[in-house]
Scaffold this motif. Structure first.
Motif, PDB file in Angstrom:
ATOM      1  N   LEU A 142      47.692  23.263  25.341  1.00 48.22           N
ATOM      2  CA  LEU A 142      47.071  22.452  24.302  1.00 48.22           C
ATOM      3  C   LEU A 142      46.641  21.076  24.815  1.00 48.22           C
ATOM      4  N   GLY A 143      47.475  20.504  25.705  1.00 47.77           N
ATOM      5  CA  GLY A 143      47.131  19.195  26.260  1.00 47.77           C
ATOM      6  C   GLY A 143      45.852  19.243  27.079  1.00 47.77           C
ATOM      7  N   VAL A 144      45.684  20.350  27.836  1.00 44.62           N
ATOM      8  CA  VAL A 144      44.468  20.516  28.637  1.00 44.62           C
ATOM      9  C   VAL A 144      43.245  20.643  27.726  1.00 44.62           C
ATOM     10  N   ILE A 145      43.415  21.431  26.674  1.00 48.81           N
ATOM     11  CA  ILE A 145      42.306  21.635  25.739  1.00 48.81           C
ATOM     12  C   ILE A 145      41.878  20.306  25.113  1.00 48.81           C
ATOM     13  N   TRP A 146      42.856  19.526  24.674  1.00 45.47           N
ATOM     14  CA  TRP A 146      42.533  18.235  24.066  1.00 45.47           C
ATOM     15  C   TRP A 146      41.861  17.304  25.071  1.00 45.47           C
ATOM     16  N   GLY A 147      42.424  17.238  26.278  1.00 46.98           N
ATOM     17  CA  GLY A 147      41.873  16.339  27.287  1.00 46.98           C
ATOM     18  C   GLY A 147      40.450  16.696  27.666  1.00 46.98           C
ATOM     19  N   VAL A 148      40.231  17.987  27.933  1.00 44.86           N
ATOM     20  CA  VAL A 148      38.883  18.431  28.314  1.00 44.86           C
ATOM     21  C   VAL A 148      37.899  18.244  27.152  1.00 44.86           C
ATOM     22  N   THR A 149      38.349  18.520  25.926  1.00 46.12           N
ATOM     23  CA  THR A 149      37.472  18.367  24.763  1.00 46.12           C
ATOM     24  C   THR A 149      37.034  16.918  24.593  1.00 46.12           C
ATOM     25  N   ILE A 150      37.983  16.003  24.734  1.00 43.60           N
ATOM     26  CA  ILE A 150      37.648  14.574  24.602  1.00 43.60           C
ATOM     27  C   ILE A 150      36.688  14.156  25.708  1.00 43.60           C
ATOM     28  N   LEU A 151      36.952  14.614  26.930  1.00 48.24           N
ATOM     29  CA  LEU A 151      36.069  14.280  28.050  1.00 48.24           C
ATOM     30  C   LEU A 151      34.660  14.828  27.820  1.00 48.24           C
TER      31      LEU A 151
END
Length: 231
Positions: free
Chosen positions: A69-78
């Motif tokens: 989930l952390g990866v998904i959030w980080g990549v989405t924000i980027l």
């Protein structure tokens, strides 16, 4: 219901899809604005759909491969930041090009006619659509942008009978009619054309900046030309 929402939020990351929906809404707003142009930049505008597609595609991939989930959030924000900056710049340049495009395609004549200032001296005189018996049609429209000028021009050849009807009609509605050379000499205005009859509709007296509208007929060529500019 709250438990279901929490479960979806944790186990099936929805942030990329929410941002994709937001990007889609932005695209639709920009698309509607671009389609209001005289000559809509359809192909160039469709490129702006990429951010929504990329975000949605990443959401599907991330959930299928069970990214953390952390990866998904980080990549989405980027992705949102990068694609947002790209989309803003692309929208600016597409809009700038659309606002400064010279239109010569006769398919957009009616849209151009609707966009110019409809002063009393133009309404009912300039044709709202290109006549069916018009031949060798040439059309030009340049929109007014910032301190630039707006130019609208239509010319075509027609038969002698139609030209005679235009001549009678224009003499009744023109502010002044006669040889083009005479009008230009009287007003010390630009170049004149021999063998051309001018039906002057309006001029505010400005030489470098101003508003002018007139019609010209060249009998020897069965040619009629409508001209309007506002600087």
């Amino acid at each position: 219901m709250k438990e279901l929402v929490k479960k979806l939020w944790k186990e099936w990351a929805v942030l990329p899809f929410l941002m994709a929906v937001f990007a889609l809404i932005c695209f639709l707003l920009v698309f509607a604005m671009m389609m209001s142009m005289v000559e809509p930049p359809v192909a160039r505008t469709m490129v702006l759909l990429l951010p929504a597609l990329i975000l949605a595609g990443f959401g599907v991939l991330a959930n299928l491969l069970h990214f953390p989930l952390g990866v998904i959030w980080g990549v989405t924000i980027l992705l949102t930041v990068v694609l947002g900056v790209w989309g803003f710049r692309k929208t600016f340049f597409v809009a700038l090009e659309a606002f400064t495009t010279t239109t010569t395609d006769i398919r957009y004549y009616e849209r151009a006619y609707d966009s110019i200032d409809h002063e009393e001296y133009l309404d009912g005189i300039f044709p709202e659509e290109i006549p069916e018996n018009a031949k060798n049609v040439e059309f030009l429209y340049y929109p007014q942008f910032l301190q630039g000028g707006e130019v609208f021009e239509l010319s075509f050849t027609t038969d002698e009978e139609s030209l005679a009807v235009w001549d009678e009609f224009l003499r009744e509605h023109a502010e002044w009619s006669g040889p083009d050379t005479e009008w230009c000499e009287l007003n010390d205005y630009g170049r004149s054309e021999e063998g051309v009859t001018r039906y002057h509709l309006y001029w505010d007296g400005g030489y470098n900046h101003g508003e002018i509208g007139y019609v010209q007929i060249t009998p020897s060529e069965n040619l009629i030309r409508f001209y309007y500019s506002h600087w």
